[in-house]
Write a protein that holds these residues in place. Sequence first.
Motif, PDB file in Angstrom:
ATOM      1  N   MET A 158       4.880 -87.955 -64.897  1.00  0.00           N
ATOM      2  CA  MET A 158       5.314 -89.333 -65.070  1.00  0.00           C
ATOM      3  C   MET A 158       4.793 -89.835 -66.410  1.00  0.00           C
ATOM      4  SD  MET A 158       5.039 -92.679 -62.614  1.00  0.00           S
ATOM      5  CE  MET A 158       5.774 -91.891 -61.246  1.00  0.00           C
ATOM      6  N   HIS A 161       3.255 -95.764 -68.516  1.00  0.00           N
ATOM      7  CA  HIS A 161       3.913 -97.009 -68.111  1.00  0.00           C
ATOM      8  C   HIS A 161       2.886 -97.931 -67.468  1.00  0.00           C
ATOM      9  CE1 HIS A 161       3.558 -94.784 -64.383  1.00  0.00           C
ATOM     10  NE2 HIS A 161       3.696 -95.936 -63.740  1.00  0.00           N
ATOM     11  N   ASP A 163       2.754-100.707 -64.091  1.00  0.00           N
ATOM     12  CA  ASP A 163       3.516-101.154 -62.920  1.00  0.00           C
ATOM     13  C   ASP A 163       3.530-102.680 -62.953  1.00  0.00           C
ATOM     14  OD1 ASP A 163       3.861 -98.520 -62.030  1.00  0.00           O
ATOM     15  OD2 ASP A 163       1.881 -98.533 -61.119  1.00  0.00           O
ATOM     16  N   HIS A 218      -0.624 -96.120 -67.666  1.00  0.00           N
ATOM     17  CA  HIS A 218      -1.114 -94.917 -66.979  1.00  0.00           C
ATOM     18  C   HIS A 218       0.000 -93.884 -66.940  1.00  0.00           C
ATOM     19  CE1 HIS A 218       0.390 -97.604 -63.751  1.00  0.00           C
ATOM     20  NE2 HIS A 218       0.816 -96.501 -63.163  1.00  0.00           N
ATOM     21  N   ARG A 236       2.160-101.135 -52.774  1.00  0.00           N
ATOM     22  CA  ARG A 236       2.365-102.302 -53.642  1.00  0.00           C
ATOM     23  C   ARG A 236       2.708-103.538 -52.823  1.00  0.00           C
ATOM     24  NH1 ARG A 236       4.956 -99.442 -58.705  1.00  0.00           N
ATOM     25  NH2 ARG A 236       4.113 -97.371 -58.311  1.00  0.00           N
TER      26      ARG A 236
END
Length: 244
Positions: A158, A161, A163, A218, A236
């Motif tokens: 990944m 980015h 969140d 991250h 989340r």
Amino acid sequence: MMTKDNNQRDQSNNQGGGQRVDLFSELELEFDAASDSDLQLSLSMAEQGSKKTEQPTPPITLVRGYLNAEQQAVLMKEAQTYPLSRPEIQVFGQFHAIPRQQVWFGDLGCDYLYSGLFIRALPWPKYAHKLREKLTRDYGLTSNGVLVNRYADGKDCMGAHSDDEPEIAHGSHIASITLGATRDFVLKHKHSQTKYNISLHSGDLLIMHWPMQNDWLHSLPKRLKIKEPRWNYTFRQLIVNFHG
Ligand SMILES: O=C(O)CCC(=O)C(=O)O
Ligand SMILES: [Fe+2]
């Protein structure tokens, strides 16, 4: 930041007694709850750390071995049944399949627009839901959705980015659980060169406290030597009915 090792304590407490206990039930709470002071301590260490080195420190708490071997096993068995997909996202006009598989589970009204993809919430599987409740009991972490990512091997990854989607509730924390292969998790400060590498092992819990996503990126970089799969759950808290 601080690390904490729960493995031994959990393993010794799970021995003996033929009675079948629900692995994520309230019964387990007295053995398994991490105290609030762990969280306090980790935050105050983060403050001290930043004074000493003059480097920014991410507001995170790392709990090594948060899930014991049995809990990991039931969750991993459940994870094999998840309806994963590998959606395509558009980058500079071209469509590319994301380098991992994913699925989003959540409460009603908790759909998610993530990486430009609209993802409708599927109903919670049993153990993912129990884990959500356990995080609330142990750390007061509330959530109404979880993104599960599966990295088949070290080629899956990944990119960097935050969140920070608008539907993420203001002031909420994100709880990340790792299952399977050990992978590096990289934190990079947005306004300096500061970088941290954390090796996340199966059963570890990483709490990304508010407002980490404002100041830090991250990522989960490729690690070509890794041949085993890894699952990651990020719990989340979304604003309900954000997408109508
Ligand atoms: O797999 C990980 O540890 C990170 C996952 C992540 O950052 C995300 O789902 O947004
Ligand atoms: Fe993330």
